[in-house]
Design a protein around this motif. Structure first.
Motif, PDB file in Angstrom:
ATOM      1  N   GLN A 131       1.368   6.075   9.080  1.00 21.55           N
ATOM      2  CA  GLN A 131       2.201   4.973   9.556  1.00 21.55           C
ATOM      3  C   GLN A 131       3.400   5.527  10.282  1.00 21.55           C
ATOM      4  O   GLN A 131       4.195   6.264   9.706  1.00 21.55           O
ATOM      5  N   LEU A 143      -0.482   0.992  11.092  1.00 21.45           N
ATOM      6  CA  LEU A 143      -1.262   1.942  10.301  1.00 21.45           C
ATOM      7  C   LEU A 143      -2.458   2.388  11.136  1.00 21.45           C
ATOM      8  O   LEU A 143      -3.257   1.566  11.571  1.00 21.45           O
ATOM      9  N   PHE A 167      -0.650   6.917   3.989  1.00 19.88           N
ATOM     10  CA  PHE A 167      -1.124   5.994   2.967  1.00 19.88           C
ATOM     11  C   PHE A 167      -2.613   6.183   2.741  1.00 19.88           C
ATOM     12  O   PHE A 167      -3.393   6.324   3.687  1.00 19.88           O
ATOM     13  N   GLU A 205     -11.040  -6.583  -1.329  1.00 11.15           N
ATOM     14  CA  GLU A 205      -9.658  -6.166  -1.179  1.00 11.15           C
ATOM     15  C   GLU A 205      -9.525  -4.666  -1.124  1.00 11.15           C
ATOM     16  O   GLU A 205     -10.157  -3.940  -1.883  1.00 11.15           O
ATOM     17  N   ALA A 206      -8.670  -4.197  -0.215  1.00 12.95           N
ATOM     18  CA  ALA A 206      -8.296  -2.790  -0.148  1.00 12.95           C
ATOM     19  C   ALA A 206      -6.959  -2.611  -0.856  1.00 12.95           C
ATOM     20  O   ALA A 206      -6.021  -3.353  -0.607  1.00 12.95           O
ATOM     21  N   PHE A 257      -3.723  -0.118  -1.733  1.00 15.64           N
ATOM     22  CA  PHE A 257      -3.006   1.003  -1.150  1.00 15.64           C
ATOM     23  C   PHE A 257      -2.194   1.759  -2.188  1.00 15.64           C
ATOM     24  O   PHE A 257      -1.688   1.174  -3.148  1.00 15.64           O
ATOM     25  N   GLY A 258      -2.049   3.061  -1.947  1.00 10.17           N
ATOM     26  CA  GLY A 258      -1.107   3.852  -2.721  1.00 10.17           C
ATOM     27  C   GLY A 258       0.311   3.607  -2.222  1.00 10.17           C
ATOM     28  O   GLY A 258       0.536   2.836  -1.295  1.00 10.17           O
ATOM     29  N   GLN A 259       1.260   4.301  -2.848  1.00  9.25           N
ATOM     30  CA  GLN A 259       2.673   4.096  -2.513  1.00  9.25           C
ATOM     31  C   GLN A 259       3.144   4.917  -1.327  1.00  9.25           C
ATOM     32  O   GLN A 259       4.266   4.757  -0.864  1.00  9.25           O
ATOM     33  N   GLY A 260       2.297   5.795  -0.848  1.00 11.00           N
ATOM     34  CA  GLY A 260       2.650   6.547   0.349  1.00 11.00           C
ATOM     35  C   GLY A 260       3.175   7.945   0.068  1.00 11.00           C
ATOM     36  O   GLY A 260       3.723   8.218  -1.011  1.00 11.00           O
ATOM     37  N   TYR A 305      -1.515  -8.175   5.072  1.00 13.79           N
ATOM     38  CA  TYR A 305      -0.788  -7.380   4.103  1.00 13.79           C
ATOM     39  C   TYR A 305       0.715  -7.544   4.291  1.00 13.79           C
ATOM     40  O   TYR A 305       1.200  -7.692   5.419  1.00 13.79           O
ATOM     41  N   GLN A 341       4.313  -5.589   3.438  1.00 15.34           N
ATOM     42  CA  GLN A 341       4.845  -4.293   3.039  1.00 15.34           C
ATOM     43  C   GLN A 341       6.357  -4.378   2.895  1.00 15.34           C
ATOM     44  O   GLN A 341       7.074  -4.662   3.855  1.00 15.34           O
ATOM     45  N   LYS A 385       7.359   0.837   0.010  1.00 15.72           N
ATOM     46  CA  LYS A 385       6.154   0.571  -0.764  1.00 15.72           C
ATOM     47  C   LYS A 385       4.918   0.554   0.128  1.00 15.72           C
ATOM     48  O   LYS A 385       5.016   0.460   1.344  1.00 15.72           O
ATOM     49  N   GLY A 386       3.771   0.620  -0.502  1.00 15.40           N
ATOM     50  CA  GLY A 386       2.532   0.497   0.241  1.00 15.40           C
ATOM     51  C   GLY A 386       2.217  -0.956   0.532  1.00 15.40           C
ATOM     52  O   GLY A 386       2.743  -1.865  -0.109  1.00 15.40           O
ATOM     53  N   PRO A 387       1.363  -1.219   1.523  1.00 18.24           N
ATOM     54  CA  PRO A 387       0.985  -2.603   1.843  1.00 18.24           C
ATOM     55  C   PRO A 387       0.271  -3.259   0.674  1.00 18.24           C
ATOM     56  O   PRO A 387      -0.496  -2.608  -0.043  1.00 18.24           O
ATOM     57  N   LEU A 408      -2.033  -6.801  -0.326  1.00 23.59           N
ATOM     58  CA  LEU A 408      -2.780  -7.941   0.191  1.00 23.59           C
ATOM     59  C   LEU A 408      -2.121  -9.246  -0.230  1.00 23.59           C
ATOM     60  O   LEU A 408      -1.775  -9.424  -1.396  1.00 23.59           O
TER      61      LEU A 408
END
Lengths: 114, 113
Positions: free
Chosen positions: A37, A43, A90, A102-103, A105-108, B36, B38, B42-44, B46
């Motif tokens: 990102q 992204l 990410f 649903e996907a 995500f981690g915190q990055g 999403y 964000q 933090k991460g995105p 849904l």
């Protein structure tokens, strides 16, 4: 239930150094993705995997390699870091069935290459 | 290549007003369109999604509409609140490229109290 965990959360590298980012998911998901990102660019998909032992290139794969030796882990490697790889990375995992796509995500991971 | 375009890039609304974000996609075979949210650092996450076999989906103050013919979909937030302030991303799953998710460039929404 940890969901998607990325390590490390922050890292500073010198140009030419190598490192591996780890993504771990505990949801038994088949699909895993690595994104970067950057400001104003959303992204962008680097690499992805549709199952254990498989990997494929995304939009911006150059300079990165990945491995999915175990279903729960997806590793992103930088063999020779460049300043252009400074970004927030990410990881995401996803399953798909009739009810849910649903996907998660981690915190990055915030990576700076100097 | 495949892509998703998102507009506007920034949006400011007064608390209580509605916000609309629009996206277009290139792959006519796309069949899944999530949105999403964000928050900073933090991460995105849904917030709502829609499949290609429906035209609209609503969840409390949030709704998504899909026009498959025109290849565009929109996020609608009604009665906006300050906690809605965040960056919103649309995405499309491109069936022709192995279930890859492509994201829009994001909309920074600010809700002014």
């Amino acid at each position: 239930n940890a969901g998607v965990t990325q390590t490390p959360k922050f890292r500073v590298l010198k140009t030419g150094q190598s490192m591996t980012l780890l993504c771990a998911q505990d949801m038994n998901h088949e699909y895993m993705y690595w994104y970067r990102q950057d400001p104003g660019m959303g992204l962008r998909l680097i690499h992805y995997s549709v199952g254990e032992g498989t990997t494929a290139k995304g939009e911006v794969p150059d300079g990165y390699n990945v491995s999915r030796l175990k279903k729960q882990n997806f590793l992103l490697g930088l063999e020779s870091a460049a300043p252009s790889q400074t970004s927030v990375y990410f990881c995401a995992s996803m399953t798909e069935n009739r009810l849910n796509t649903e996907a998660f995500f981690g915190q990055g991971t915030r990576l700076t290459v100097v | 290549g495949e892509n998703v375009e998102q507009h506007p890039s920034t949006l400011s609304v007064q608390e209580g007003d509605s916000a609309v974000i629009k996206c277009t996609y290139s792959d006519s075979a796309s069949n899944y369109f999530p949105w999403y949210k964000q928050e900073l650092g933090k991460g995105p996450q849904l917030i709502i999604d829609i499949r290609s076999n429906v035209g609209e989906k609503k969840d409390q103050r949030i709704a998504v509409t899909l026009n498959k013919t025109a290849k565009h979909f929109s996020l609608h937030i009604t009665e906006t609140q300050p906690e809605d302030s965040a960056v919103y991303f649309c995405a499309a799953r491109f069936a022709n490229t192995g279930n890859q998710f492509y994201f829009g460039t994001g909309t920074s929404l600010t809700v002014i109290p």
